[in-house]
Design a protein around this motif. Structure first.
Motif, PDB file in Angstrom:
ATOM      1  N   THR A  26      -0.720   7.289  -9.304  1.00 53.13           N
ATOM      2  CA  THR A  26      -0.615   7.947  -8.000  1.00 53.13           C
ATOM      3  C   THR A  26      -1.347   7.137  -6.925  1.00 53.13           C
ATOM      4  OG1 THR A  26      -0.453  10.111  -9.042  1.00 53.13           O
ATOM      5  CG2 THR A  26      -1.070  10.069  -6.712  1.00 53.13           C
ATOM      6  N   GLY A  27      -0.614   6.803  -5.866  1.00 54.09           N
ATOM      7  CA  GLY A  27      -1.205   6.043  -4.763  1.00 54.09           C
ATOM      8  C   GLY A  27      -0.986   4.548  -4.856  1.00 54.09           C
ATOM      9  N   ASP A  28      -0.247   4.084  -5.878  1.00 57.52           N
ATOM     10  CA  ASP A  28       0.011   2.645  -6.021  1.00 57.52           C
ATOM     11  C   ASP A  28       0.949   2.132  -4.943  1.00 57.52           C
ATOM     12  OD1 ASP A  28      -1.554   2.460  -8.247  1.00 57.52           O
ATOM     13  OD2 ASP A  28       0.075   2.063  -9.676  1.00 57.52           O
ATOM     14  N   MET A  29       0.710   0.885  -4.550  1.00 52.46           N
ATOM     15  CA  MET A  29       1.697   0.124  -3.781  1.00 52.46           C
ATOM     16  C   MET A  29       2.139  -1.024  -4.673  1.00 52.46           C
ATOM     17  SD  MET A  29       0.431   0.006   0.207  1.00 52.46           S
ATOM     18  CE  MET A  29       2.004   0.234   1.020  1.00 52.46           C
ATOM     19  N   ILE A  30       3.452  -1.157  -4.838  1.00 52.78           N
ATOM     20  CA  ILE A  30       4.023  -2.200  -5.699  1.00 52.78           C
ATOM     21  C   ILE A  30       4.806  -3.151  -4.816  1.00 52.78           C
ATOM     22  CG2 ILE A  30       5.574  -2.667  -7.634  1.00 52.78           C
ATOM     23  CD1 ILE A  30       5.070   0.286  -8.501  1.00 52.78           C
ATOM     24  N   ALA A  31       4.441  -4.424  -4.833  1.00 55.74           N
ATOM     25  CA  ALA A  31       5.135  -5.445  -4.045  1.00 55.74           C
ATOM     26  C   ALA A  31       5.939  -6.332  -4.980  1.00 55.74           C
ATOM     27  CB  ALA A  31       4.137  -6.278  -3.251  1.00 55.74           C
ATOM     28  N   VAL A  32       7.249  -6.316  -4.829  1.00 60.80           N
ATOM     29  CA  VAL A  32       8.138  -7.180  -5.605  1.00 60.80           C
ATOM     30  C   VAL A  32       8.504  -8.337  -4.686  1.00 60.80           C
ATOM     31  CG1 VAL A  32      10.287  -7.319  -6.916  1.00 60.80           C
ATOM     32  CG2 VAL A  32       9.007  -5.159  -6.842  1.00 60.80           C
ATOM     33  N   ILE A  33       7.991  -9.520  -4.986  1.00 57.90           N
ATOM     34  CA  ILE A  33       8.049 -10.594  -3.995  1.00 57.90           C
ATOM     35  C   ILE A  33       8.737 -11.847  -4.525  1.00 57.90           C
ATOM     36  CG2 ILE A  33       5.916  -9.701  -2.984  1.00 57.90           C
ATOM     37  CD1 ILE A  33       4.516 -12.256  -4.025  1.00 57.90           C
ATOM     38  N   GLY A  34       9.081 -12.723  -3.578  1.00 61.26           N
ATOM     39  CA  GLY A  34       9.603 -14.043  -3.915  1.00 61.26           C
ATOM     40  C   GLY A  34      11.073 -14.224  -3.614  1.00 61.26           C
TER      41      GLY A  34
END
Length: 503
Positions: A464-472
């Motif tokens: 709960t409260g995560d930020m997930i960055a899928v990058i590239g």
């Protein structure tokens, strides 16, 4: 049909053979395979191919007008004799110029009857922010019911058309053709990304921008086939103001004062930290259940309370650039505010999924500098954990892998290492290179070489409260392995995962 002479405007040339007042033309070519009667062939010199060697072929195909750079001695070294060609083709017209690229740009503008003069042209240059700013401007214009086109990293776009392009700024002929197509489609405006290479290689010659925007500059694009050093890079970035009626500059950017004072056109400025014509203050980072973005107050030349649906301070700079130019162009405040509240840029800080437990973003960050800027921005939203899913492209400099590994270790709570266009390398070998700097720096990580599985893991194991960055990869819609491209779009996989697991 036209006379070649009527197209020979705004660049220096000498007539070597024939009479341009008698040579008829209807098309400009740089591809010898398309040579035909009533065409003018421009002999371009590329990194690998010198088109002068194709002169006999284009003449045999019926072309009788050519533009060259080579001296007689250089042509002789290619086995070409102009007197012999003239003997074989008495009506041959040969024009010599110092820059075939400059000639191509001016010939192309004339061939399409100078379409840029029929629209309001907004150009953007800078190391970062060109694509996002262009999309903001384009979406605001659409919101204001203005027909507009857009040219840049994501292609050539205007109502009903989307064409992929190889370069951020297309070759001059393709650029002028796109302008003409836009005018024919009823476009009143065009916003375009103008790269430093576009200025260096004369792609934007023969165009006067109504507005030229400078976002920022950092050391980049320096090396073989790009710029020899930073001074050259900075010079070509500054050229935007030489071709603009009105210039707009980020006053917080490095070298801004220098460029502002040297600019030959009327100038306006925007900033957050300095006094400027358009200023943003009272920045507030918002991560609510239905909105992720930034709120700020605009003061100065215009006054607005802005709600921007893109996170981060650097997107506020992009918004300031968009607000500045469109305020000056007379676009209504209501359209500006409405568009920025809903603006979305594929693969650029794009919120692909959000629920009460997590926020999942997609971004094109594919080097250490871009990655650091992104993760620093996301830290401002005080996530429970900052999780980053990334890999690195194969058959590219390993320094990128090392830099991204070190950055992830310093700035992410968890890294999920995976594939990203491995090309002709093994994904596992690329991941090993990333780990070589991530592990010594104390980074927490797991390895999931399959990118789809990596995204699924990140979302199904979110706290709960995560930020997930899928990058590239950002807007890219493929994975490239061993020379084969298969469809893969991060946003789609994220949304499919959310639906499949009822997140």
């Amino acid at each position: 049909m036209a006379l070649l002479f009527d197209w020979l405007n705004d660049f220096s040339y000498n007539t070597v053979l024939g009479d341009p007042r008698k040579a008829t033309v209807s098309e400009v070519l740089i591809d010898s395979r398309k040579a035909a009667p009533d065409t003018v062939f421009v002999c371009m010199k590329g990194a690998n191919v010198d088109a002068h060697k194709f002169l006999p072929d284009v003449l045999h195909a019926g072309c009788r007008a050519v533009v060259i750079e080579d001296s007689d001695e250089e042509l002789t070294s290619l086995g070409i004799s102009l007197p012999e060609l003239q003997e074989s083709y008495p009506d041959l017209c040969v024009i010599r110029t110092e820059s075939a690229r400059q000639a191509l740009a001016n010939l192309s503008a004339a061939r399409f009857s100078y379409p840029a003069k029929e629209m309001t042209v907004i150009a953007i240059t800078g190391t970062k922010g060109k694509t996002t700013t262009a999309h903001m401007i384009y979406q605001i214009l659409n919101c204001a019911d203005k027909k507009a086109g857009m040219i840049g990293t994501t292609g050539i776009v205007y109502p009903g058309v989307h064409i992929q392009t190889k370069n951020t700024t297309p070759e001059s002929y393709d650029l002028q053709k796109a302008f003409r197509d836009m005018v024919n489609a009823g476009c009143e405006y065009v916003v375009m990304e103008a790269s430093s290479q576009a200025f260096k290689l004369h792609r934007v010659d023969a165009i006067t921008f109504d507005y030229g925007i400078f976002t920022n500059i950092e050391p980049d694009h320096i090396g073989p086939n790009e710029h020899k050093d930073f001074e050259e890079y900075k010079y070509y970035k500054s050229c935007i103001f030489k071709q603009s009626h009105t210039g707009i500059i980020n006053l917080d950017a490095d070298y801004a004062s220098e460029l502002l004072h040297a600019a030959p056109c009327k100038m306006y400025s925007f900033a957050i930290d300095r006094t400027a014509d358009f200023m943003a203050n009272k920045l507030c980072h918002v991560n609510s259940e239905d909105f992720v973005g930034t709120e700020f107050e605009l003061i100065g030349h215009a006054n607005m309370e802005v709600k921007l649906s893109l996170p981060g301070k650097y997107n506020v700079y992009n918004a300031l650039a968009a607000i500045s130019v469109l305020s000056l162009a007379g676009i209504p405040e209501e359209a500006i505010l409405k568009a920025l509240r809903n603006v979305n840029v594929n693969g650029r800080m794009e919120v692909a999924f959000k629920n009460k437990n997590m926020t999942v973003l997609v971004d094109y960050a594919h080097n250490a500098m871009a990655m650091e800027n992104l993760l620093k921005t996301l830290r401002d939203y005080k996530p429970h954990r900052l999780v980053v899913v990334f890999g690195c492209g194969g058959n590219r400099s390993k320094d990128r892998r090392y830099g991204m590994g070190e950055t992830a270790a310093k700035m992410a709570d968890l890294s999920i290492l995976t594939a990203d266009n491995s090309r002709f390398e093994k994904t596992e070998d690329i991941i090993a290179d990333i780990k070589s700097t991530l592990i010594p720096a104390g980074g927490s990580y797991i390895e999931i070489p399959d990118r789809r599985e990596a995204i699924v893991y990140a979302m199904t194991h979110a706290e709960t409260g995560d930020m997930i960055a899928v990058i590239g990869k950002g807007h890219e819609d493929y994975q490239e392995v061993n020379g084969v491209r298969t469809h893969f779009l991060d946003r789609e996989v994220i949304q499919e995962t959310a639906a499949m697991y009822h997140l």
